[in-house]
Scaffold this active site. Structure first.
Site, PDB file in Angstrom:
ATOM      1  N   GLU A 101       0.872  -1.153   0.000  1.00 12.59           N
ATOM      2  CA  GLU A 101       0.000   0.000   0.000  1.00 12.59           C
ATOM      3  C   GLU A 101       0.926   1.224   0.000  1.00 12.59           C
ATOM      4  OE1 GLU A 101      -2.543   0.655   3.420  1.00 12.59           O
ATOM      5  OE2 GLU A 101      -3.439   2.375   2.396  1.00 12.59           O
ATOM      6  N   ARG A 321       5.749 -13.063   9.702  1.00 11.10           N
ATOM      7  CA  ARG A 321       6.160 -11.665   9.619  1.00 11.10           C
ATOM      8  C   ARG A 321       7.563 -11.537  10.140  1.00 11.10           C
ATOM      9  NH1 ARG A 321       2.776  -7.207   9.128  1.00 11.10           N
ATOM     10  NH2 ARG A 321       4.195  -5.631   9.882  1.00 11.10           N
ATOM     11  N   LYS A 331       5.089  -0.350   9.407  1.00 12.63           N
ATOM     12  CA  LYS A 331       4.742   1.045   9.100  1.00 12.63           C
ATOM     13  C   LYS A 331       4.010   1.683  10.274  1.00 12.63           C
ATOM     14  CE  LYS A 331       2.926   0.215   5.043  1.00 12.63           C
ATOM     15  NZ  LYS A 331       2.207   0.216   3.782  1.00 12.63           N
TER      16      LYS A 331
HETATM   17  P1  ATP Z   1       3.000  -2.622   8.121  1.00 13.24           P
HETATM   18  O1  ATP Z   1       2.675  -3.458   9.288  1.00 13.24           O
HETATM   19  O2  ATP Z   1       4.445  -2.312   7.999  1.00 13.24           O
HETATM   20  O3  ATP Z   1       2.143  -1.409   8.027  1.00 13.24           O
HETATM   21  P2  ATP Z   1       1.479  -3.666   5.979  1.00 13.24           P
HETATM   22  O4  ATP Z   1       1.138  -5.088   5.810  1.00 13.24           O
HETATM   23  O5  ATP Z   1       0.376  -2.812   6.400  1.00 13.24           O
HETATM   24  O6  ATP Z   1       2.748  -3.555   6.880  1.00 13.24           O
HETATM   25  P3  ATP Z   1       1.670  -3.308   3.161  1.00 13.24           P
HETATM   26  O7  ATP Z   1       2.176  -2.176   2.369  1.00 13.24           O
HETATM   27  O8  ATP Z   1       0.247  -3.662   3.068  1.00 13.24           O
HETATM   28  O9  ATP Z   1       2.064  -3.016   4.657  1.00 13.24           O
HETATM   29  O10 ATP Z   1       2.570  -4.584   2.904  1.00 13.24           O
HETATM   30  C1  ATP Z   1       2.805  -5.150   1.653  1.00 13.24           C
HETATM   31  C2  ATP Z   1       3.207  -6.591   1.845  1.00 13.24           C
HETATM   32  O11 ATP Z   1       4.348  -6.691   2.693  1.00 13.24           O
HETATM   33  C3  ATP Z   1       2.095  -7.401   2.494  1.00 13.24           C
HETATM   34  O12 ATP Z   1       1.904  -8.569   1.741  1.00 13.24           O
HETATM   35  C4  ATP Z   1       2.611  -7.708   3.860  1.00 13.24           C
HETATM   36  O13 ATP Z   1       2.178  -8.962   4.287  1.00 13.24           O
HETATM   37  C5  ATP Z   1       4.138  -7.673   3.683  1.00 13.24           C
HETATM   38  N1  ATP Z   1       4.788  -7.284   4.944  1.00 13.24           N
HETATM   39  C6  ATP Z   1       4.600  -6.161   5.656  1.00 13.24           C
HETATM   40  N2  ATP Z   1       5.320  -6.167   6.779  1.00 13.24           N
HETATM   41  C7  ATP Z   1       6.012  -7.339   6.790  1.00 13.24           C
HETATM   42  C8  ATP Z   1       6.943  -7.950   7.690  1.00 13.24           C
HETATM   43  N3  ATP Z   1       7.328  -7.361   8.816  1.00 13.24           N
HETATM   44  N4  ATP Z   1       7.454  -9.165   7.363  1.00 13.24           N
HETATM   45  C9  ATP Z   1       7.093  -9.768   6.223  1.00 13.24           C
HETATM   46  N5  ATP Z   1       6.221  -9.253   5.337  1.00 13.24           N
HETATM   47  C10 ATP Z   1       5.676  -8.048   5.600  1.00 13.24           C
HETATM   48 MG    MG Z   2      -1.337  -3.884   4.756  1.00 12.39          MG
END
Ligand code: ATP
Ligand code: MG
Length: 566
Positions: A101, A321, A331
């Protein structure tokens, strides 16, 4: 060397080094993998492991690192060579996607997801898509779209295609309409608090009984932007008494009036993550959709939506994760630190953002090795940053020139100093040439070394000659020249006339447990040798007997480095 004890010890050391502590349970798999006979007597092996782990847990980090040098870990490379394996994958047919995102900068957790998707597609000679899941206008910005693309490029990840979910809003509307026509979705006009409460209690609301005509009418009003935020939502007809709360008539679309960075005011009914993700994966031809484990409960909904629409279902695969001890790998945690001014910005070198890690002198290759070492397993772990730093060190060790830095410099005056020019090797093993340093009779050495000196002690100005201490005075040490030949005495790095003022920023963990660590930065000051004037911003060097550092800033009076690792 290959006895069971030895193999246990090696894995215990490695595990303790990577994670701070070791236990028999966390290494038994590796032991059996390497020593098949251990399977015949797992209990016996566990007992030995118990004893060895206990010993190893008492050892200091440096001691562990030292002993580890005696072992090789070839078998791990074999495992890594296999790459990311996908069940039921056919060569040439695999399509994966990384779906960020655009609401912030990428961090190392994103790098894990992106590398898994990218490497899986590569292994099966398939396609890898970068898809911006940009259907939440309130948080998203063009700035982040550009930064994400730039950072992926830095990692060496090149997508076959770049898509924006918000470009597919017409399709998404059409699928929502289909669900309504089929009676699989309805418009709910309850206030969000009410909806939440009913969902918790597993109760249906009156909107569930709304007839088809009315639903269609409201749907049209929603998509035409004729309803206000919070006034109406499209809900999936799930099961209000399902054990899985994700199935309790989840929201598929809601009203958001904020303008969208890419679509401006074209739309004001926007899909939820569950709806958008399932549709985009399916219509985008994704064969293997991978995401982090916290979404596991939402799998049922993902498939229910696609079933209701008779759309093709990708395989869903979940992995753990990535978390790193003391680091905000999310984030949600990073953004407030920036907003509250606790760090300087997205590229603050204490952050696990890719920009931050780059400034800290971590190479993309090291990030790749590190994140892929966990594979697509669901096993949760919280490695130390050390594991990444040691991966990085293997790379920078070969390419970093060696230079001298005297922290908290103490003046050395050599009486009867001969006119000499030191010829210093830029690297002990690699072909990096030599530098000439014209030595006078005044030198500076680190305070830490100077404190060890007293009248009568002999030491060598590294790469130059030996001196003997005559007198330790306040503010300087008076020495005499003692010959050139290598003798058994401390060898101390030094700088002389032409030195530069130098500051080294040392980042520490941002969190200790859950608590923000106010002492997340120390600054060390001193002189570095004049040769450093040739370095450009971004250069990585090893200051001998001190550590690796990356040049971050050059000003007229001062060079600022960021400390990488020992
Ligand atoms: P955050 O918790 O950092 O806000 P998010 O999932 O909201 O992460 P996105 O931009 O939606 O952020 O993430 C894109 C992809 O990265 C998703 O498929 C998510 O599962 C993966 N992702 C995000 N954080 C991690 C992490 N710490 N380890 C592995 N994969 C991650
Ligand atoms: Mg997300």
């Amino acid at each position: 060397m290959h006895s069971l004890e030895n193999i246990i010890r090696k894995h215990a050391l490695r595990n303790a080094f990577d994670y701070g502590k070791t236990s028999p349970n966390s290494i038994i798999g590796k032991i059996i993998h390497e020593f098949a006979d251990a399977k015949k007597d797992v209990k016996g092996a566990m007992e030995i492991a118990q004893k060895i782990c206990k010993e190893v847990n008492k050892m200091g980090k440096a001691q562990i690192e030292e002993e580890l040098k005696n072992y090789s870990f070839e078998e791990k490379k074999e495992e890594e060579k296999k790459g990311i394996e996908l069940e039921g994958a056919t060569e040439g047919k695999v399509i994966t996607r990384f779906p960020p995102e655009p609401s912030g900068y990428l961090h190392i957790g994103h790098a894990k997801a992106a590398f898994i998707d990218y490497e899986a597609a590569k292994k099966y000679k398939g396609k890898f898509l970068l898809r911006f899941d940009d259907t939440n206008p309130e948080k998203e910005k063009e700035e982040f779209v550009l930064a994400i693309q730039k950072d992926l490029k830095w990692l060496g990840i090149v997508p076959d295609e770049v898509l924006f979910a918000s470009d597919y809003m017409r399709e998404i509307y059409s699928h929502a309409h289909t669900l309504i026509k089929k009676g699989k979705a309805y418009i709910c006009t309850c206030a969000s608090e009410e909806m939440k409460k009913a969902r918790m209690e597993g109760k249906e609301c009156a909107c569930r009984k709304r007839n088809g005509k009315e639903n269609t009418l409201l749907f049209e009003k929603m998509t035409a932007g004729e309803m206000e935020e919070g006034e109406a939502a499209i809900r999936f007809r799930g099961e209000m008494n399902s054990q899985n709360t994700a199935m309790r008539d989840p929201t598929l679309m809601r009203m958001v009036k904020a303008p969208h960075y890419r679509q401006a005011n074209k739309y004001s009914a926007w899909p939820s993550y569950d709806f958008e993700g399932a549709i985009m994966d399916s219509i985008g031809g994704i064969t293997h959709a991978m995401r982090t484990k916290e979404y596991e409960l939402r799998d049922e909904l993902y498939f229910a939506i696609l079933d209701a629409l008779s759309l093709r279902k990708p395989a869903l695969i979940e992995f753990s994760r990535l978390q790193i001890k003391g680091m905000p790998v999310s984030k949600r945690l990073i953004t407030p630190l920036i907003e509250e001014g606790k760090v300087e910005g997205y590229d603050d070198f204490r952050l696990p953002t890719l920009r931050g890690l780059a400034r800290r002198g971590i190479l993309p290759r090291a990030i790749k090795e590190f994140v892929l070492s966990f594979g697509i397993s669901k096993v949760e772990s919280e490695p130390n940053l050390e594991k990444l730093l040691s991966e990085n060190k293997k790379l920078i060790d070969k390419t970093s020139p060696r230079l001298f830095f005297a922290r908290e410099p103490v003046k050395i005056e050599v009486k009867n100093a001969p006119q000499k020019e030191a010829l210093l090797r830029n690297h002990p093993t690699e072909k990096m040439g030599e530098r000439k340093v014209k030595a006078g009779n005044v030198f500076y050495i680190p305070k830490k070394d100077a404190l060890e000196l007293k009248a009568g002690s002999t030491f060598r100005l590294k790469g130059l000659y030996n001196v003997k201490v005559e007198e330790v005075q306040k503010g300087k040490i008076i020495c005499t020249y003692e010959g050139d030949e290598l003798i058994d005495c401390p060898k101390i790095q030094w700088v002389c006339e032409g030195f530069l003022n130098c500051r080294i920023l040392i980042p520490h963990e941002l969190f200790i447990g859950e608590k923000f660590n106010e002492e997340n930065l120390t600054i060390e000051e001193g002189y570095c040798e004049g040769e450093c004037a040739k370095l450009k911003i971004g250069a990585i060097v090893q200051f001998e007997r001190y550590g690796f550092a990356r040049l971050d800033k050059i000003s007229k009076e001062l060079l600022t480095f960021i400390y990488i690792s020992s």
